[in-house]
Design a protein around this motif. Sequence first.
Motif, PDB file in Angstrom:
ATOM      1  N   PHE A 239    -100.038 -48.394  16.913  1.00  0.00           N
ATOM      2  CA  PHE A 239     -99.514 -47.193  17.555  1.00  0.00           C
ATOM      3  C   PHE A 239    -100.508 -46.745  18.609  1.00  0.00           C
ATOM      4  CE2 PHE A 239     -97.973 -47.384  13.173  1.00  0.00           C
ATOM      5  CZ  PHE A 239     -96.602 -47.404  13.405  1.00  0.00           C
ATOM      6  N   LYS A 240    -100.352 -47.275  19.788  1.00  0.00           N
ATOM      7  CA  LYS A 240    -101.302 -47.041  20.872  1.00  0.00           C
ATOM      8  C   LYS A 240    -101.187 -45.607  21.409  1.00  0.00           C
ATOM      9  CE  LYS A 240    -101.488 -51.910  22.224  1.00  0.00           C
ATOM     10  NZ  LYS A 240    -100.787 -52.378  21.025  1.00  0.00           N
ATOM     11  N   GLU A 241    -102.053 -45.285  22.338  1.00  0.00           N
ATOM     12  CA  GLU A 241    -102.060 -43.958  22.941  1.00  0.00           C
ATOM     13  C   GLU A 241    -100.678 -43.586  23.456  1.00  0.00           C
ATOM     14  OE1 GLU A 241    -103.556 -40.336  24.169  1.00  0.00           O
ATOM     15  OE2 GLU A 241    -104.607 -41.889  23.023  1.00  0.00           O
ATOM     16  N   GLY A 242    -100.204 -42.421  23.040  1.00  0.00           N
ATOM     17  CA  GLY A 242     -98.888 -41.967  23.483  1.00  0.00           C
ATOM     18  C   GLY A 242     -97.733 -42.430  22.627  1.00  0.00           C
ATOM     19  N   VAL A 243     -98.021 -43.247  21.614  1.00  0.00           N
ATOM     20  CA  VAL A 243     -96.972 -43.722  20.694  1.00  0.00           C
ATOM     21  C   VAL A 243     -97.267 -43.130  19.324  1.00  0.00           C
ATOM     22  CG1 VAL A 243     -95.853 -45.723  19.647  1.00  0.00           C
ATOM     23  CG2 VAL A 243     -96.675 -45.853  22.017  1.00  0.00           C
ATOM     24  N   ASP A 244     -96.522 -42.109  18.945  1.00  0.00           N
ATOM     25  CA  ASP A 244     -96.817 -41.409  17.695  1.00  0.00           C
ATOM     26  C   ASP A 244     -96.340 -42.198  16.481  1.00  0.00           C
ATOM     27  OD1 ASP A 244     -93.834 -39.886  17.289  1.00  0.00           O
ATOM     28  OD2 ASP A 244     -94.502 -40.103  19.361  1.00  0.00           O
ATOM     29  N   GLU A 245     -97.176 -42.218  15.459  1.00  0.00           N
ATOM     30  CA  GLU A 245     -96.862 -42.868  14.188  1.00  0.00           C
ATOM     31  C   GLU A 245     -96.156 -41.879  13.250  1.00  0.00           C
ATOM     32  OE1 GLU A 245     -99.416 -44.165  10.301  1.00  0.00           O
ATOM     33  OE2 GLU A 245    -100.231 -44.776  12.237  1.00  0.00           O
ATOM     34  N   THR A 246     -96.809 -40.745  13.005  1.00  0.00           N
ATOM     35  CA  THR A 246     -96.236 -39.716  12.136  1.00  0.00           C
ATOM     36  C   THR A 246     -96.502 -38.338  12.735  1.00  0.00           C
ATOM     37  OG1 THR A 246     -96.600 -41.049  10.140  1.00  0.00           O
ATOM     38  CG2 THR A 246     -96.274 -38.683   9.829  1.00  0.00           C
ATOM     39  N   ILE A 247     -95.450 -37.545  12.832  1.00  0.00           N
ATOM     40  CA  ILE A 247     -95.593 -36.161  13.281  1.00  0.00           C
ATOM     41  C   ILE A 247     -94.886 -35.244  12.290  1.00  0.00           C
ATOM     42  CG2 ILE A 247     -94.910 -34.451  15.020  1.00  0.00           C
ATOM     43  CD1 ILE A 247     -95.432 -36.446  17.178  1.00  0.00           C
ATOM     44  N   GLN A 248     -95.599 -34.241  11.833  1.00  0.00           N
ATOM     45  CA  GLN A 248     -94.991 -33.159  11.067  1.00  0.00           C
ATOM     46  C   GLN A 248     -94.834 -31.979  12.017  1.00  0.00           C
ATOM     47  OE1 GLN A 248     -96.738 -32.693   6.904  1.00  0.00           O
ATOM     48  NE2 GLN A 248     -98.299 -33.967   7.881  1.00  0.00           N
ATOM     49  N   PHE A 249     -93.666 -31.325  11.959  1.00  0.00           N
ATOM     50  CA  PHE A 249     -93.477 -30.167  12.825  1.00  0.00           C
ATOM     51  C   PHE A 249     -92.705 -29.079  12.095  1.00  0.00           C
ATOM     52  CE2 PHE A 249     -90.065 -33.164  13.732  1.00  0.00           C
ATOM     53  CZ  PHE A 249     -88.904 -32.387  13.803  1.00  0.00           C
ATOM     54  N   GLN A 250     -92.994 -27.861  12.507  1.00  0.00           N
ATOM     55  CA  GLN A 250     -92.405 -26.684  11.890  1.00  0.00           C
ATOM     56  C   GLN A 250     -91.713 -25.858  12.975  1.00  0.00           C
ATOM     57  OE1 GLN A 250     -96.035 -27.137  11.659  1.00  0.00           O
ATOM     58  NE2 GLN A 250     -95.484 -28.680  10.130  1.00  0.00           N
ATOM     59  N   LEU A 251     -90.551 -25.316  12.619  1.00  0.00           N
ATOM     60  CA  LEU A 251     -89.769 -24.542  13.575  1.00  0.00           C
ATOM     61  C   LEU A 251     -89.482 -23.158  13.006  1.00  0.00           C
ATOM     62  CD1 LEU A 251     -87.126 -27.333  14.354  1.00  0.00           C
ATOM     63  CD2 LEU A 251     -89.046 -26.687  15.832  1.00  0.00           C
ATOM     64  N   GLY A 252     -89.468 -22.167  13.885  1.00  0.00           N
ATOM     65  CA  GLY A 252     -89.102 -20.822  13.482  1.00  0.00           C
ATOM     66  C   GLY A 252     -87.849 -20.387  14.220  1.00  0.00           C
ATOM     67  N   PHE A 253     -86.957 -19.671  13.541  1.00  0.00           N
ATOM     68  CA  PHE A 253     -85.675 -19.279  14.106  1.00  0.00           C
ATOM     69  C   PHE A 253     -85.569 -17.757  14.211  1.00  0.00           C
ATOM     70  CE2 PHE A 253     -85.298 -23.411  12.161  1.00  0.00           C
ATOM     71  CZ  PHE A 253     -84.552 -24.141  13.080  1.00  0.00           C
ATOM     72  N   PRO A 254     -84.684 -17.263  15.084  1.00  0.00           N
ATOM     73  CA  PRO A 254     -84.574 -15.808  15.298  1.00  0.00           C
ATOM     74  C   PRO A 254     -84.306 -15.003  14.029  1.00  0.00           C
ATOM     75  CG  PRO A 254     -83.381 -17.001  17.001  1.00  0.00           C
ATOM     76  CD  PRO A 254     -83.808 -18.022  15.993  1.00  0.00           C
ATOM     77  N   SER A 255     -83.567 -15.585  13.084  1.00  0.00           N
ATOM     78  CA  SER A 255     -83.214 -14.870  11.850  1.00  0.00           C
ATOM     79  C   SER A 255     -84.385 -14.729  10.895  1.00  0.00           C
ATOM     80  CB  SER A 255     -82.096 -15.612  11.128  1.00  0.00           C
ATOM     81  OG  SER A 255     -82.565 -16.855  10.634  1.00  0.00           O
ATOM     82  N   GLY A 256     -85.442 -15.503  11.147  1.00  0.00           N
ATOM     83  CA  GLY A 256     -86.561 -15.554  10.224  1.00  0.00           C
ATOM     84  C   GLY A 256     -86.595 -16.826   9.410  1.00  0.00           C
ATOM     85  N   ALA A 257     -85.521 -17.624   9.479  1.00  0.00           N
ATOM     86  CA  ALA A 257     -85.508 -18.920   8.807  1.00  0.00           C
ATOM     87  C   ALA A 257     -86.585 -19.821   9.409  1.00  0.00           C
ATOM     88  CB  ALA A 257     -84.138 -19.578   8.952  1.00  0.00           C
ATOM     89  N   VAL A 258     -87.098 -20.753   8.599  1.00  0.00           N
ATOM     90  CA  VAL A 258     -88.099 -21.710   9.059  1.00  0.00           C
ATOM     91  C   VAL A 258     -87.669 -23.117   8.669  1.00  0.00           C
ATOM     92  CG1 VAL A 258     -90.046 -20.117   9.043  1.00  0.00           C
ATOM     93  CG2 VAL A 258     -89.449 -21.362   6.953  1.00  0.00           C
ATOM     94  N   ALA A 259     -88.208 -24.098   9.390  1.00  0.00           N
ATOM     95  CA  ALA A 259     -87.927 -25.498   9.103  1.00  0.00           C
ATOM     96  C   ALA A 259     -89.228 -26.271   9.019  1.00  0.00           C
ATOM     97  CB  ALA A 259     -87.028 -26.104  10.185  1.00  0.00           C
ATOM     98  N   SER A 260     -89.264 -27.243   8.112  1.00  0.00           N
ATOM     99  CA  SER A 260     -90.403 -28.139   7.973  1.00  0.00           C
ATOM    100  C   SER A 260     -89.878 -29.567   8.048  1.00  0.00           C
ATOM    101  CB  SER A 260     -91.104 -27.915   6.629  1.00  0.00           C
ATOM    102  OG  SER A 260     -92.167 -28.838   6.446  1.00  0.00           O
ATOM    103  N   CYS A 261     -90.350 -30.325   9.040  1.00  0.00           N
ATOM    104  CA  CYS A 261     -89.775 -31.648   9.300  1.00  0.00           C
ATOM    105  C   CYS A 261     -90.848 -32.715   9.436  1.00  0.00           C
ATOM    106  CB  CYS A 261     -88.926 -31.607  10.569  1.00  0.00           C
ATOM    107  SG  CYS A 261     -87.577 -30.396  10.526  1.00  0.00           S
ATOM    108  N   LEU A 262     -90.434 -33.950   9.175  1.00  0.00           N
ATOM    109  CA  LEU A 262     -91.333 -35.095   9.252  1.00  0.00           C
ATOM    110  C   LEU A 262     -90.647 -36.227   9.986  1.00  0.00           C
ATOM    111  CD1 LEU A 262     -93.947 -36.631   8.273  1.00  0.00           C
ATOM    112  CD2 LEU A 262     -92.577 -37.361   6.320  1.00  0.00           C
ATOM    113  N   SER A 263     -91.357 -36.813  10.931  1.00  0.00           N
ATOM    114  CA  SER A 263     -90.893 -37.989  11.666  1.00  0.00           C
ATOM    115  C   SER A 263     -91.967 -39.056  11.549  1.00  0.00           C
ATOM    116  CB  SER A 263     -90.678 -37.630  13.144  1.00  0.00           C
ATOM    117  OG  SER A 263     -90.474 -38.791  13.920  1.00  0.00           O
ATOM    118  N   THR A 264     -91.592 -40.251  11.087  1.00  0.00           N
ATOM    119  CA  THR A 264     -92.631 -41.263  10.872  1.00  0.00           C
ATOM    120  C   THR A 264     -92.137 -42.684  11.082  1.00  0.00           C
ATOM    121  OG1 THR A 264     -94.287 -42.099   9.300  1.00  0.00           O
ATOM    122  CG2 THR A 264     -92.146 -41.418   8.394  1.00  0.00           C
TER     123      THR A 264
END
Length: 376
Positions: A254-279
């Motif tokens: 996984f060279k520079e600029g090629v992601d292996e694993t990313i975890q990301f979190q999102l926040g929504f207007p209602s207050g809901a949240v998301a926790s996601c994984l891409s790998t």
Amino acid sequence: MKPKSPVMNTRRDFLQKIAASAMVLPLMPLAGWAKDLQHYDGPVLRVAIMGLGSYGSRVADAMQACVKAKLVGVISGTPSKIKDWQSRFSIPDKNCYNYENFDRIKDNKDIDAVYITTPNALHHDEAIRIAAAGKHVICEKPMALNAKQGQEMIAACKKANVKLLVGYRMHFEAKTLEVIRMRKNGDFGKIMFFQGLCGFRIGDPTQWRLNKELAGGGSLMDIGIYAINGSRYMTGEDPIWVTAQETKTDPVKFKEGVDETIQFQLGFPSGAVASCLSTYNMNYLDRFYLNGEKGFAEMQPSTGYGPIRGRTHKGELTQPHVTHQTVQMEEMAGIILEGKQPVVAVDGEEALKDLKIIDAIYHAVKTGQKVDLKLS
């Protein structure tokens, strides 16, 4: 000794394996899907497929069961593939093009739309050329490498007065639509949390998905977009902030600029949240979970080629399986030819929101900061 995890070369392999694991569910024959349309005598969307790889083949095979959409042409840089497709799908010579001459479709009245299934980095220029030729554009996701390119594609299609649709097949999938219906109906109450897990162990290190110039990134641009888009249609909201972290255990593969694993979190207007994984480094990940004050929905597999499996606090989801690409192309024909409005949008503006989120995730990874989002 534990058995080694299977290595999969592409998202296609991953989705096929997920589909195989779910085959214990009852299937609806394609004839069943077409039953209500067998007397259809309305307009037909005549489609050329650009990029005759594994996914293009899957779409072409699925379209054989369509009545509102028909495969009539091909665009490829490989003459042998063109000949093979001509034989398989009875495509005439006059509807066959390569990447140098496909602008000539402007003069071909037998083609209404082109479905782009080429590598991510090619989508932008190809879509603009197709629009300039006066044909509707259907593009695989992610629509482009970034939001700037996406905006340019939208502008080109608007200027040419053609539709720009994106291959969000899950927007037409029956169990997914049932969860969306339940959420809109208030069955889950106030939405509190979403989790999206998407990934597989990628194989061949020389494939285009691990080439930043062609893919635009790594796992996030390939499998992670399912969690990004899923977080939006499952919660019914667009996020207003994102945080993200990258993990890389193999910098050679996984060279520079090629992601292996990313975890990301999102926040929504209602207050809901998301926790996601891409790998690209873990198997057995294809799960969505939605939590509300009154109930929940869980889908696993959640985005594979099907059958999708799911349950809510009210019990199992039992909607029958129909080949996703068949339904997608039927519905897209309805959008283009009849002005139908899907439950969840599949147009360029919908895809642009995902591209803005992708841009923000990569920025959050780079800076380590929370990034505010303005999607509309």
